[in-house]
Design a protein around this motif. Structure first.
Motif, PDB file in Angstrom:
ATOM      1  N   ILE A  42       0.608  -1.435  -0.187  1.00  0.00           N
ATOM      2  CA  ILE A  42      -0.016   0.009   0.069  1.00  0.00           C
ATOM      3  C   ILE A  42       1.323   1.180  -0.039  1.00  0.00           C
ATOM      4  CG2 ILE A  42      -1.500   0.609   1.281  1.00  0.00           C
ATOM      5  CD1 ILE A  42      -2.846  -1.404   2.746  1.00  0.00           C
ATOM      6  N   SER A  43       0.491   2.395  -0.918  1.00  0.00           N
ATOM      7  CA  SER A  43       1.199   3.683  -0.857  1.00  0.00           C
ATOM      8  C   SER A  43       1.074   4.213   0.667  1.00  0.00           C
ATOM      9  CB  SER A  43       0.741   4.677  -1.803  1.00  0.00           C
ATOM     10  OG  SER A  43      -0.136   5.199  -1.639  1.00  0.00           O
ATOM     11  N   VAL A  44       2.314   5.085   0.801  1.00  0.00           N
ATOM     12  CA  VAL A  44       2.049   5.935   1.568  1.00  0.00           C
ATOM     13  C   VAL A  44       0.345   6.717   1.748  1.00  0.00           C
ATOM     14  CG1 VAL A  44       2.824   8.745   2.909  1.00  0.00           C
ATOM     15  CG2 VAL A  44       4.423   6.338   2.066  1.00  0.00           C
ATOM     16  N   ALA A  45      -0.186   7.075   0.766  1.00  0.00           N
ATOM     17  CA  ALA A  45      -1.352   7.752   0.877  1.00  0.00           C
ATOM     18  C   ALA A  45      -2.362   6.194   0.550  1.00  0.00           C
ATOM     19  CB  ALA A  45      -1.260   8.992  -0.538  1.00  0.00           C
ATOM     20  N   ASN A  46      -2.043   5.631   1.616  1.00  0.00           N
ATOM     21  CA  ASN A  46      -3.403   4.436   1.872  1.00  0.00           C
ATOM     22  C   ASN A  46      -5.098   4.934   2.039  1.00  0.00           C
ATOM     23  OD1 ASN A  46      -3.685   4.623   4.815  1.00  0.00           O
ATOM     24  ND2 ASN A  46      -1.165   4.503   4.728  1.00  0.00           N
ATOM     25  N   PHE A  47      -5.363   5.972   2.138  1.00  0.00           N
ATOM     26  CA  PHE A  47      -6.607   6.419   2.927  1.00  0.00           C
ATOM     27  C   PHE A  47      -7.031   5.446   4.198  1.00  0.00           C
ATOM     28  CE2 PHE A  47      -5.809   8.845  -0.939  1.00  0.00           C
ATOM     29  CZ  PHE A  47      -5.705  10.655  -0.025  1.00  0.00           C
ATOM     30  N   ILE A 123     -10.719  13.328  -6.373  1.00  0.00           N
ATOM     31  CA  ILE A 123     -10.896  14.047  -5.704  1.00  0.00           C
ATOM     32  C   ILE A 123     -10.483  13.008  -4.020  1.00  0.00           C
ATOM     33  CG2 ILE A 123     -11.743  16.288  -6.949  1.00  0.00           C
ATOM     34  CD1 ILE A 123     -14.191  15.977  -5.140  1.00  0.00           C
ATOM     35  N   ILE A 124     -10.209  12.921  -4.117  1.00  0.00           N
ATOM     36  CA  ILE A 124     -10.101  11.904  -3.017  1.00  0.00           C
ATOM     37  C   ILE A 124      -9.086  12.367  -1.347  1.00  0.00           C
ATOM     38  CG2 ILE A 124     -10.582   9.509  -3.722  1.00  0.00           C
ATOM     39  CD1 ILE A 124      -7.321   9.143  -3.880  1.00  0.00           C
ATOM     40  N   HIS A 125      -8.228  13.789  -1.978  1.00  0.00           N
ATOM     41  CA  HIS A 125      -7.849  14.517  -0.691  1.00  0.00           C
ATOM     42  C   HIS A 125      -9.036  14.702  -0.314  1.00  0.00           C
ATOM     43  CE1 HIS A 125      -3.850  12.221  -2.190  1.00  0.00           C
ATOM     44  NE2 HIS A 125      -4.153  13.299  -3.063  1.00  0.00           N
ATOM     45  N   VAL A 126      -9.985  15.264  -0.819  1.00  0.00           N
ATOM     46  CA  VAL A 126     -10.192  16.648  -0.005  1.00  0.00           C
ATOM     47  C   VAL A 126     -11.570  15.498   0.706  1.00  0.00           C
ATOM     48  CG1 VAL A 126     -13.765  17.383  -0.206  1.00  0.00           C
ATOM     49  CG2 VAL A 126     -12.413  16.705  -1.814  1.00  0.00           C
ATOM     50  N   SER A 127     -10.957  14.283   1.338  1.00  0.00           N
ATOM     51  CA  SER A 127     -11.485  13.559   2.595  1.00  0.00           C
ATOM     52  C   SER A 127     -10.312  13.697   4.120  1.00  0.00           C
ATOM     53  CB  SER A 127     -11.029  12.098   2.474  1.00  0.00           C
ATOM     54  OG  SER A 127     -10.125  11.512   1.943  1.00  0.00           O
ATOM     55  N   THR A 128      -9.008  14.716   2.995  1.00  0.00           N
ATOM     56  CA  THR A 128      -7.982  14.538   4.279  1.00  0.00           C
ATOM     57  C   THR A 128      -8.516  16.280   4.290  1.00  0.00           C
ATOM     58  OG1 THR A 128      -6.098  13.768   3.285  1.00  0.00           O
ATOM     59  CG2 THR A 128      -5.515  15.019   4.228  1.00  0.00           C
ATOM     60  N   VAL A 129      -8.885  17.043   3.438  1.00  0.00           N
ATOM     61  CA  VAL A 129      -8.602  18.301   3.995  1.00  0.00           C
ATOM     62  C   VAL A 129     -10.272  18.550   4.711  1.00  0.00           C
ATOM     63  CG1 VAL A 129     -10.290  20.467   2.604  1.00  0.00           C
ATOM     64  CG2 VAL A 129      -8.373  19.225   1.341  1.00  0.00           C
ATOM     65  N   LEU A 154      -6.099  11.284  11.883  1.00  0.00           N
ATOM     66  CA  LEU A 154      -6.784   9.994  11.354  1.00  0.00           C
ATOM     67  C   LEU A 154      -5.942  10.409   9.818  1.00  0.00           C
ATOM     68  CD1 LEU A 154     -10.270   9.582  12.144  1.00  0.00           C
ATOM     69  CD2 LEU A 154      -8.797   8.263  12.504  1.00  0.00           C
ATOM     70  N   ALA A 155      -6.328  11.171   9.641  1.00  0.00           N
ATOM     71  CA  ALA A 155      -5.570  11.839   7.910  1.00  0.00           C
ATOM     72  C   ALA A 155      -4.402  11.969   7.988  1.00  0.00           C
ATOM     73  CB  ALA A 155      -5.974  13.436   8.442  1.00  0.00           C
ATOM     74  N   ASP A 156      -3.574  12.194   8.678  1.00  0.00           N
ATOM     75  CA  ASP A 156      -2.054  12.469   8.805  1.00  0.00           C
ATOM     76  C   ASP A 156      -1.860  10.468   8.748  1.00  0.00           C
ATOM     77  OD1 ASP A 156      -1.641  14.449   9.826  1.00  0.00           O
ATOM     78  OD2 ASP A 156      -1.562  14.301  11.256  1.00  0.00           O
ATOM     79  N   ILE A 157      -2.478   9.823   8.962  1.00  0.00           N
ATOM     80  CA  ILE A 157      -2.149   7.844   8.861  1.00  0.00           C
ATOM     81  C   ILE A 157      -2.647   7.764   7.647  1.00  0.00           C
ATOM     82  CG2 ILE A 157      -3.000   5.833   9.376  1.00  0.00           C
ATOM     83  CD1 ILE A 157      -3.575   6.870  12.406  1.00  0.00           C
TER      84      ILE A 157
END
Length: 204
Positions: A42-47, A123-129, A154-157
């Motif tokens: 899994i990549s670092v940006a795993n969500f 826009i999956i990064h929107v969950s981080t936003v 949670l976003a950091d993980i």
């Protein structure tokens, strides 16, 4: 709900990505008992803590997991728009609320409907936003730091982007307040849609 329905309608008209397919496969494996996704690369940006749980929960409700590719991102986007409007309503002066909400809606909600390269499927990064925005709001509203930190953790993980749009701004503002070392007010224009956050800081 109307906004969610509109985004879902748009989602069915636009192609899906490999990210969406990965979430479906991860959710399927988790539902089959592999909660920690052993054997996966899994990549670092795993969500894993912000998006994947929605696919897992959705997998308990829909007959086909692949359908979630059309629903999860639109729901996240609609929740983010709603959060921006709700927080904006609190911090905008009453006399400017209507125009403020109109402008905020235009900036946050409409791009996904107007531009094919910026839509509800990519826009999956929107969950981080959304998580970072909730942390900022909880801090400003003087909730406990433990509660305020939870969305950011949670976003950091899940996504390294949170370090830049969440941890870094908080660290810079915290350092500035510590160096200032006195009671006062500050206006901070964060990286999230130009939201204006206002808090009274009391430092000993």
């Amino acid at each position: 709900m109307v906004l969610t329905a509109a985004y879902i309608r748009l989602s069915f008209d636009r192609p899906k990505s490999s990210d969406d397919a990965s979430f479906v496969q991860e959710a399927q494996d988790i539902l089959n008992g592999n909660i920690l996704l052993r054997g996966w690369t899994i990549s670092v940006a795993n969500f894993y803590t912000v998006v994947v749980p929605l696919y897992v929960i959705g997998g308990l409700l829909v007959p086909r997991l692949s359908l979630l590719m059309y629903f999860v991102n639109p729901i996240i986007y609609a929740l983010t728009v709603t959060a921006c409007l709700a927080i904006g309503w609190v911090y905008v002066e009453p006399r400017h609320r209507l125009i403020g909400m109109f402008l905020l809606f235009a900036v946050v909600a409409l791009p996904s409907t107007l531009f094919t390269d910026f839509n509800v499927n990519y826009i999956i990064h929107v969950s981080t936003v959304l998580c970072v925005l909730l942390t900022f709001h909880l801090i400003v509203a003087d909730y406990s730091l433990a509660l305020a930190a939870l969305p950011l953790i949670l976003a950091d993980i899940s996504d390294p982007l949170a370090l830049y749009i969440g941890n870094l701004p908080l660290g810079v503002v915290g350092l500035w307040l510590a160096l200032k070392g006195q009671q006062g007010y500050y206006d901070w224009y964060g990286p999230l849609y130009g939201a204006r956050l206002f808090r009274k800081a009391s430092l000993s």
